[in-house]
Write a protein that holds these residues in place. Structure first.
Motif, PDB file in Angstrom:
ATOM      1  N   SER A  23     -41.444 -50.181  34.320  1.00 50.54           N
ATOM      2  CA  SER A  23     -41.564 -51.384  35.129  1.00 50.54           C
ATOM      3  C   SER A  23     -40.468 -51.447  36.169  1.00 50.54           C
ATOM      4  O   SER A  23     -39.307 -51.152  35.887  1.00 50.54           O
ATOM      5  CB  SER A  23     -41.513 -52.615  34.223  1.00 50.54           C
ATOM      6  OG  SER A  23     -41.882 -53.754  34.956  1.00 50.54           O
ATOM      7  N   ARG A  25     -38.691 -53.935  38.728  1.00 49.41           N
ATOM      8  CA  ARG A  25     -38.515 -55.383  38.889  1.00 49.41           C
ATOM      9  C   ARG A  25     -38.029 -55.662  40.306  1.00 49.41           C
ATOM     10  O   ARG A  25     -36.880 -55.411  40.642  1.00 49.41           O
ATOM     11  CB  ARG A  25     -37.543 -55.871  37.829  1.00 49.41           C
ATOM     12  CG  ARG A  25     -38.179 -55.750  36.443  1.00 49.41           C
ATOM     13  CD  ARG A  25     -37.206 -55.599  35.342  1.00 49.41           C
ATOM     14  NE  ARG A  25     -37.850 -55.706  34.031  1.00 49.41           N
ATOM     15  CZ  ARG A  25     -37.184 -55.644  32.888  1.00 49.41           C
ATOM     16  NH1 ARG A  25     -35.882 -55.490  32.900  1.00 49.41           N
ATOM     17  NH2 ARG A  25     -37.830 -55.751  31.753  1.00 49.41           N
ATOM     18  N   HIS A  38     -42.933 -58.035  39.384  1.00 50.39           N
ATOM     19  CA  HIS A  38     -42.753 -56.683  38.854  1.00 50.39           C
ATOM     20  C   HIS A  38     -43.939 -55.791  39.210  1.00 50.39           C
ATOM     21  O   HIS A  38     -45.065 -56.278  39.326  1.00 50.39           O
ATOM     22  CB  HIS A  38     -42.719 -56.699  37.315  1.00 50.39           C
ATOM     23  CG  HIS A  38     -41.900 -57.789  36.712  1.00 50.39           C
ATOM     24  ND1 HIS A  38     -41.002 -57.559  35.702  1.00 50.39           N
ATOM     25  CD2 HIS A  38     -41.834 -59.130  36.957  1.00 50.39           C
ATOM     26  CE1 HIS A  38     -40.424 -58.699  35.354  1.00 50.39           C
ATOM     27  NE2 HIS A  38     -40.910 -59.665  36.100  1.00 50.39           N
ATOM     28  N   THR A  40     -45.668 -52.784  37.138  1.00 52.00           N
ATOM     29  CA  THR A  40     -45.605 -52.123  35.839  1.00 52.00           C
ATOM     30  C   THR A  40     -46.660 -51.029  35.774  1.00 52.00           C
ATOM     31  O   THR A  40     -47.820 -51.261  36.132  1.00 52.00           O
ATOM     32  CB  THR A  40     -45.835 -53.133  34.697  1.00 52.00           C
ATOM     33  OG1 THR A  40     -44.840 -54.153  34.764  1.00 52.00           O
ATOM     34  CG2 THR A  40     -45.746 -52.459  33.336  1.00 52.00           C
ATOM     35  N   TYR A  52     -45.413 -62.583  24.879  1.00 54.12           N
ATOM     36  CA  TYR A  52     -44.386 -63.307  25.626  1.00 54.12           C
ATOM     37  C   TYR A  52     -44.424 -64.768  25.204  1.00 54.12           C
ATOM     38  O   TYR A  52     -45.130 -65.585  25.799  1.00 54.12           O
ATOM     39  CB  TYR A  52     -44.629 -63.183  27.135  1.00 54.12           C
ATOM     40  CG  TYR A  52     -44.585 -61.764  27.649  1.00 54.12           C
ATOM     41  CD1 TYR A  52     -43.460 -60.959  27.461  1.00 54.12           C
ATOM     42  CD2 TYR A  52     -45.672 -61.225  28.321  1.00 54.12           C
ATOM     43  CE1 TYR A  52     -43.425 -59.659  27.936  1.00 54.12           C
ATOM     44  CE2 TYR A  52     -45.641 -59.925  28.806  1.00 54.12           C
ATOM     45  CZ  TYR A  52     -44.514 -59.154  28.610  1.00 54.12           C
ATOM     46  OH  TYR A  52     -44.500 -57.875  29.086  1.00 54.12           O
ATOM     47  N   GLU A  57     -47.350 -65.298  32.154  1.00 53.91           N
ATOM     48  CA  GLU A  57     -47.435 -64.121  33.019  1.00 53.91           C
ATOM     49  C   GLU A  57     -48.839 -63.993  33.601  1.00 53.91           C
ATOM     50  O   GLU A  57     -49.829 -64.197  32.894  1.00 53.91           O
ATOM     51  CB  GLU A  57     -47.113 -62.852  32.210  1.00 53.91           C
ATOM     52  CG  GLU A  57     -47.091 -61.600  33.075  1.00 53.91           C
ATOM     53  CD  GLU A  57     -47.141 -60.300  32.286  1.00 53.91           C
ATOM     54  OE1 GLU A  57     -47.647 -60.303  31.150  1.00 53.91           O
ATOM     55  OE2 GLU A  57     -46.699 -59.292  32.826  1.00 53.91           O
ATOM     56  N   CYS A 106     -47.105 -57.920  38.407  1.00 55.10           N
ATOM     57  CA  CYS A 106     -46.915 -58.964  37.394  1.00 55.10           C
ATOM     58  C   CYS A 106     -45.961 -60.045  37.905  1.00 55.10           C
ATOM     59  O   CYS A 106     -44.963 -59.728  38.561  1.00 55.10           O
ATOM     60  CB  CYS A 106     -46.282 -58.379  36.131  1.00 55.10           C
ATOM     61  SG  CYS A 106     -46.905 -56.751  35.672  1.00 55.10           S
ATOM     62  N   PHE A 108     -43.845 -63.523  36.438  1.00 52.60           N
ATOM     63  CA  PHE A 108     -43.402 -64.269  35.251  1.00 52.60           C
ATOM     64  C   PHE A 108     -42.843 -65.630  35.628  1.00 52.60           C
ATOM     65  O   PHE A 108     -42.056 -65.752  36.580  1.00 52.60           O
ATOM     66  CB  PHE A 108     -42.259 -63.526  34.547  1.00 52.60           C
ATOM     67  CG  PHE A 108     -42.691 -62.481  33.579  1.00 52.60           C
ATOM     68  CD1 PHE A 108     -42.710 -62.735  32.227  1.00 52.60           C
ATOM     69  CD2 PHE A 108     -43.069 -61.232  34.020  1.00 52.60           C
ATOM     70  CE1 PHE A 108     -43.096 -61.772  31.330  1.00 52.60           C
ATOM     71  CE2 PHE A 108     -43.453 -60.259  33.135  1.00 52.60           C
ATOM     72  CZ  PHE A 108     -43.467 -60.521  31.777  1.00 52.60           C
ATOM     73  N   TYR A 124     -40.116 -61.207  24.560  1.00 53.14           N
ATOM     74  CA  TYR A 124     -38.892 -61.296  25.347  1.00 53.14           C
ATOM     75  C   TYR A 124     -38.163 -62.552  24.918  1.00 53.14           C
ATOM     76  O   TYR A 124     -38.760 -63.617  24.904  1.00 53.14           O
ATOM     77  CB  TYR A 124     -39.185 -61.459  26.834  1.00 53.14           C
ATOM     78  CG  TYR A 124     -39.555 -60.222  27.577  1.00 53.14           C
ATOM     79  CD1 TYR A 124     -39.381 -58.960  27.041  1.00 53.14           C
ATOM     80  CD2 TYR A 124     -40.053 -60.323  28.860  1.00 53.14           C
ATOM     81  CE1 TYR A 124     -39.735 -57.844  27.744  1.00 53.14           C
ATOM     82  CE2 TYR A 124     -40.394 -59.205  29.586  1.00 53.14           C
ATOM     83  CZ  TYR A 124     -40.230 -57.958  29.023  1.00 53.14           C
ATOM     84  OH  TYR A 124     -40.577 -56.866  29.742  1.00 53.14           O
TER      85      TYR A 124
HETATM   86  C1  9YT Z   1     -47.929 -55.512  32.186  1.00 50.44           C
HETATM   87  C2  9YT Z   1     -46.802 -56.411  31.811  1.00 50.44           C
HETATM   88  O1  9YT Z   1     -46.895 -57.241  30.939  1.00 50.44           O
HETATM   89  N1  9YT Z   1     -45.679 -56.241  32.532  1.00 50.44           N
HETATM   90  C3  9YT Z   1     -44.556 -57.054  32.252  1.00 50.44           C
HETATM   91  C4  9YT Z   1     -43.314 -56.658  32.899  1.00 50.44           C
HETATM   92  C5  9YT Z   1     -42.640 -55.512  32.247  1.00 50.44           C
HETATM   93  N2  9YT Z   1     -42.948 -55.390  30.864  1.00 50.44           N
HETATM   94  C6  9YT Z   1     -41.150 -55.638  32.505  1.00 50.44           C
HETATM   95  O2  9YT Z   1     -40.742 -55.664  33.668  1.00 50.44           O
HETATM   96  O3  9YT Z   1     -40.387 -55.670  31.535  1.00 50.44           O
END
Ligand code: 9YT
Length: 129
Positions: A23, A25, A38, A40, A52, A57, A106, A108, A124
């Motif tokens: 991923s 960021r 992001h 990914t 999560y 997300e 993605c 968040f 997370y």
């Molecule tokens: C596909 C997904 O859930 N991506 C999330 C972001 C990724 N896991 C990250 O940046 O940690």
């Protein structure tokens, strides 16, 4: 204005990798946008358990193929270029890469800080700075 390119992120602390995904960021909490952003890559033929609990997300597929299974009801949704899914109920899920690596964009809310990685439950932590 903020402008960032992939080559500025690859190989830095803003690129995170696991056995099943990588991923990049582009935007984190410190950028002040109110969300993180992001790209990914989900590797072909892999399965990742994700939950999560502290973040909402939305994910938009821009390449490759795969599927998502929601744990609560066992429903499986195919994913390809142009498919979006939103985890509006903090949905626990399995994300599976198909024949080709899946490339996803993605977002968040709240934004992640950047030090998070999935724990053994695919969660997370909510990190306050
Ligand atoms: C596909 C997904 O859930 N991506 C999330 C972001 C990724 N896991 C990250 O940046 O940690």
């Amino acid at each position: 204005m903020i402008v960032r390119t992939l080559d500025e992120i690859i190989g830095t602390e803003n690129e995170t990798k696991s056995e099943t995904w990588a991923s990049r960021r582009y935007l984190l909490k410190k950028d002040g946008m109110g969300f993180s952003f992001h790209e990914t890559i989900i590797y072909a033929g892999t399965e990742t358990h994700i939950h999560y609990k502290n973040h909402l997300e939305a994910v938009f597929c821009v390449g490759g193929d795969g599927e998502i299974e929601t744990v609560s009801d066992g429903k499986i949704y195919p994913i390809k270029d142009g498919t979006m899914y939103a985890l509006d109920e903090n949905d626990e899920h399995y994300l599976r890469g198909g024949k080709e690596d899946m490339r996803m964009i993605c977002v968040f809310n709240p934004p992640i800080v950047g030090t998070e990685t999935h724990d053994e439950n695919g969660v997370y932590a909510l990190i306050e700075d």
